[in-house]
Motif scaffolding. Structure first.
Motif, short mmCIF file in Angstrom:
data_model
loop_
_atom_site.label_atom_id
_atom_site.label_comp_id
_atom_site.label_asym_id
_atom_site.label_seq_id
_atom_site.Cartn_x
_atom_site.Cartn_y
_atom_site.Cartn_z
N LYS A 389 12.46 -37.53 20.10
CA LYS A 389 11.49 -38.10 21.06
C LYS A 389 10.80 -36.94 21.80
O LYS A 389 11.43 -35.91 22.08
CB LYS A 389 12.21 -38.97 22.11
CG LYS A 389 12.88 -40.19 21.52
CD LYS A 389 11.95 -41.39 21.52
CE LYS A 389 12.64 -42.65 21.12
NZ LYS A 389 12.21 -43.24 19.85
N THR A 390 9.51 -37.15 22.16
CA THR A 390 8.82 -36.13 22.94
C THR A 390 9.35 -36.17 24.37
O THR A 390 10.01 -37.15 24.76
CB THR A 390 7.30 -36.41 23.00
OG1 THR A 390 7.12 -37.65 23.70
CG2 THR A 390 6.69 -36.48 21.61
N GLU A 391 8.99 -35.14 25.15
CA GLU A 391 9.43 -35.12 26.55
C GLU A 391 9.01 -36.39 27.28
O GLU A 391 9.79 -37.00 28.00
CB GLU A 391 8.81 -33.92 27.29
CG GLU A 391 9.66 -32.69 27.24
CD GLU A 391 9.02 -31.51 27.96
OE1 GLU A 391 8.33 -31.73 28.98
OE2 GLU A 391 9.23 -30.38 27.48
N SER A 392 7.75 -36.79 27.08
CA SER A 392 7.29 -37.94 27.85
C SER A 392 7.90 -39.24 27.34
O SER A 392 8.20 -40.14 28.13
CB SER A 392 5.76 -38.01 27.90
OG SER A 392 5.26 -38.25 26.63
N GLN A 393 8.15 -39.34 26.04
CA GLN A 393 8.82 -40.56 25.52
C GLN A 393 10.24 -40.64 26.09
O GLN A 393 10.68 -41.69 26.57
CB GLN A 393 8.89 -40.52 23.99
CG GLN A 393 7.57 -40.79 23.30
CD GLN A 393 7.66 -40.49 21.81
OE1 GLN A 393 8.46 -39.67 21.35
NE2 GLN A 393 6.83 -41.17 21.02
N ALA A 394 10.95 -39.53 26.02
CA ALA A 394 12.35 -39.53 26.50
C ALA A 394 12.37 -39.84 28.00
O ALA A 394 13.20 -40.62 28.48
CB ALA A 394 13.00 -38.18 26.22
N PHE A 395 11.43 -39.24 28.74
CA PHE A 395 11.40 -39.45 30.18
C PHE A 395 11.10 -40.91 30.54
O PHE A 395 11.73 -41.49 31.43
CB PHE A 395 10.39 -38.51 30.85
CG PHE A 395 10.37 -38.68 32.34
CD1 PHE A 395 11.49 -38.34 33.09
CD2 PHE A 395 9.27 -39.21 32.99
CE1 PHE A 395 11.49 -38.52 34.47
CE2 PHE A 395 9.27 -39.40 34.36
CZ PHE A 395 10.39 -39.05 35.10
N ALA A 396 10.16 -41.51 29.80
CA ALA A 396 9.81 -42.91 30.08
C ALA A 396 11.04 -43.81 29.91
O ALA A 396 11.22 -44.77 30.68
CB ALA A 396 8.68 -43.36 29.15
N ILE A 397 11.87 -43.49 28.94
CA ILE A 397 13.07 -44.32 28.73
C ILE A 397 14.07 -44.12 29.88
O ILE A 397 14.59 -45.08 30.44
CB ILE A 397 13.71 -44.00 27.36
CG1 ILE A 397 12.71 -44.36 26.23
CG2 ILE A 397 15.02 -44.75 27.18
CD1 ILE A 397 13.18 -44.00 24.83
N VAL A 398 14.28 -42.87 30.25
CA VAL A 398 15.21 -42.60 31.36
C VAL A 398 14.70 -43.27 32.64
O VAL A 398 15.47 -43.91 33.38
CB VAL A 398 15.39 -41.08 31.57
CG1 VAL A 398 16.14 -40.79 32.87
CG2 VAL A 398 16.14 -40.47 30.39
N GLN A 399 13.40 -43.17 32.87
CA GLN A 399 12.82 -43.75 34.07
C GLN A 399 13.10 -45.27 34.15
O GLN A 399 13.38 -45.80 35.20
CB GLN A 399 11.31 -43.52 34.02
CG GLN A 399 10.66 -43.42 35.36
CD GLN A 399 9.15 -43.31 35.22
OE1 GLN A 399 8.57 -43.81 34.25
NE2 GLN A 399 8.53 -42.68 36.18
N ALA A 400 13.03 -45.93 33.00
CA ALA A 400 13.27 -47.38 33.00
C ALA A 400 14.75 -47.73 33.02
O ALA A 400 15.13 -48.78 33.54
CB ALA A 400 12.61 -48.00 31.77
N LYS A 401 15.59 -46.88 32.45
CA LYS A 401 16.98 -47.26 32.21
C LYS A 401 18.04 -46.58 33.06
O LYS A 401 19.19 -47.01 33.09
CB LYS A 401 17.33 -47.02 30.72
CG LYS A 401 16.53 -47.87 29.74
CD LYS A 401 16.84 -49.34 29.97
CE LYS A 401 16.05 -50.28 29.11
NZ LYS A 401 16.64 -50.58 27.83
N SER A 402 17.67 -45.52 33.76
CA SER A 402 18.69 -44.74 34.48
C SER A 402 19.47 -45.54 35.51
O SER A 402 18.91 -46.38 36.22
CB SER A 402 18.03 -43.57 35.19
OG SER A 402 18.99 -42.92 35.99
#
Ligand code: TEU
Length: 541
Positions: A389-402
């Motif tokens: 995953k790109t940085e922004s893809q990975a970050f978007a997932i963490v942002q929603a799921k953390s």
């Protein structure tokens, strides 16, 4: 004695509730200072996440001393004061017991590492590891010093699983529970308690990362009966809940049916996985409403028929806010928050409110990975990056799921850091605190609706005790159920979408009365029209 089903539990993440020392970490005195607020809300029990000594690698679920207070959160004298003070407010304290594992800094593990055979048998050591995965990513086994052996850690590498097969371990853990009972505590939440039963011979299992090998093993039920008998089962006013990871209905009936003498109720998480793609948490997918309904209906009906009892919840310290997951918060935050509340508070089970839910708090939407503290989130980000995953893809997932989404400081008012702390909060406050805070929301539609729901449960046995049957099963927008108690019937309809929905109303209910709604009341006729995120409860006496 059977626990009181009129009770509602409020969960406090002590680290983020109210800091009175300015060290940026919430504390026990902070909780004491908010007891009048909790009394106003009307809750009966407050569940406190762990505040025991811990290296905080997993925010306190890695305990290094079970019978002390971490100085970060004040002292034992402050805890004793809290136990005294809550009495005046008619509130009980529920403590979090993390008995499946302890920190590798606990003296038991340290002694074991130093070669003490007695303590080595406190842990699950093997010459050959199995292929099980840790729930926080990676392998579930780590080298045990330089012995050539491996120890099991189903969670972080610093959380070593305890060997419940060893009677000395059970005795020590029962002593822990009794230590807190001696302090006057009668309510307990048992962390991942359905994972304590490990077989003597551990086997590889490719299915579900090895979970079936250690989840809901029959021996876990035996251990729970022993725990019950040796500890809280001796108190007439105890109330207990087990957190059940990856569980099923038959086991949950057994854990919570009073005839089993195990626990009063169970948490399960299936309904909070309906926005997981292929069952995987670290993905993005809109929630599957049909699946959510099926889960609520099957659990509701089967637990009802089997005499089991569920802890009902949308939020906790491990979950992003349900409002962000299930509701168009930009347009319908008030309606969505109240509808979600009614959909569990009027259902069969004991409702749990997670701090901030009663004022409609939202995820913080941090802008950088540097804001995240949680070990699971940080591991997941790295795993997503490694998986391409790109940085922004990975970050978007963490942002929603953390898990940090729900762990942000409680929003008390619109002043700096929401007056959670005068210092630098351990976790950054959410952006929304100037608009969404207790001072502003206390007279608003969400808080007052929660007060009403809590009050109704106390006066209407049909809410506290009634049976559960599904209703309008085939409607694609509404989650509805009926409760029954003697001759009384209650129909609860919840519109999970931002659109108006019409359904026919059965004759019997046309003569009933509206018990509760989050929209202005209208007369009942042969059709009901549910506005966006409307909840409507109709009672027939
Ligand atoms: O959580 C148990 C659990 O299974 C979690 O892994 C949960 O599924 C996950 O956090 C969701 O992403 C309990 C506690 O509630 C959690 O805070 C602890 O980290 C965990 O046990 C270990 O003690």
């Amino acid at each position: 004695m059977v626990f009181d089903k009129k009770k509602v539990v409020y969960q406090i993440y002590p680290k983020s509730y109210k800091d009175t020392t300015g060290n940026g970490v919430g504390d026990l005195r902070g909780i004491i200072s908010k007891l009048p607020y909790l009394e106003e809300l009307g809750v009966d029990v407050i569940w406190l996440n762990p505040f025991y000594p811990s290296p905080q690698r997993d925010n306190g679920y890695d305990i290094s001393d079970y019978t002390a207070v971490n100085p970060l959160f004040d002292s034992m004298a402050d805890f004793e004061d809290l136990v005294q003070k809550v009495k005046a407010y008619g509130i009980d304290i529920m403590l979090d017991m993390v008995l499946n594992h302890c920190s590798t800094e606990h003296e038991w593990f340290q002694k074991a590492l130093a070669g003490d055979r007695y303590y080595q048998d406190f842990f699950i050591l093997r010459d050959q590891p199995t292929n099980w995965a840790s729930k926080f990513g990676g392998n579930a086994w780590a080298p045990f010093g330089d012995t050539g052996k491996y120890y099991l850690h189903l969670f972080d590498v610093t959380q070593a699983d305890l060997n419940w097969r060893n009677p000395h371990v059970r005795k020590e853990l029962f002593k822990v529970v009794n230590f807190w009972r001696d302090k006057g505590v009668t309510c307990f939440r048992f962390d991942v308690i359905n994972l304590i039963g490990k077989d003597e011979v551990l086997k590889d299992n490719d299915q579900f990362d090895g979970k079936p090998e250690y989840t809901d093993r029959p021996i876990a039920h035996d251990y729970l009966k022993m725990l019950n008998q040796a500890t809280f089962g001796q108190d007439s006013d105890s109330m207990t809940v087990g957190e059940m990871s990856f569980t099923d209905i038959p086991n949950c009936i057994q854990y919570s049916n009073p005839n089993s003498h195990e626990l009063d109720m169970v948490f399960n998480f299936h309904h909070l996985k309906v926005d997981y793609d292929q069952g995987q948490k670290w993905t993005l997918k809109p929630f599957d409403f049909a699946e959510l309904k099926t889960l609520f209906h099957t659990w509701g009906e089967e637990m009802s028929e089997g005499g089991g009892w569920s802890a009902l919840f949308w939020n906790n310290h491990d979950q992003p806010r349900a409002l962000n997951r299930f509701v168009d918060v930009e347009h319908f935050r008030n309606e969505g928050a109240t509808m979600l509340a009614a959909s569990i508070h009027l259902s069969r089970g004991t409702p749990y409110i997670y701090m901030g839910e009663e004022i409609g708090m939202l995820d913080p939407d941090y802008e950088s990975m540097a804001n995240y503290v949680d070990v699971e989130s940080i591991n997941a980000y790295q795993a997503l990056r490694s998986a391409g995953k790109t940085e922004s893809q990975a970050f978007a997932i963490v942002q929603a799921k953390s898990r940090d989404n729900s762990r942000i400081p409680m929003q008390w008012n619109d002043e700096e850091n929401a007056v959670f702390s005068t210092g630098q909060p351990w976790l950054q406050v959410g952006k929304t605190y100037r608009d969404i805070n207790v001072a502003k929301e206390k007279s608003g539609p969400i808080f007052t609706f929660y007060q009403e729901l809590i009050a109704l449960r106390k006066i209407l046995p049909i809410i506290a005790e009634g049976s559960y049957q599904s209703a309008y099963q085939d409607n694609p927008y509404i989650y509805a159920f009926e409760r029954q108690y003697g001759k009384q019937r209650l129909l609860v309809c919840n519109n999970f979408f931002a659109k108006t929905v019409k359904v026919p109303l059965p004759k019997a209910y046309q003569e009933g009365r509206v018990l509760l709604s989050n929209y202005p009341e209208e007369a009942l006729s042969d059709t009901i029209t549910l506005k966006p995120y409307q909840t409507l409860a109709i009672l027939v006496d």
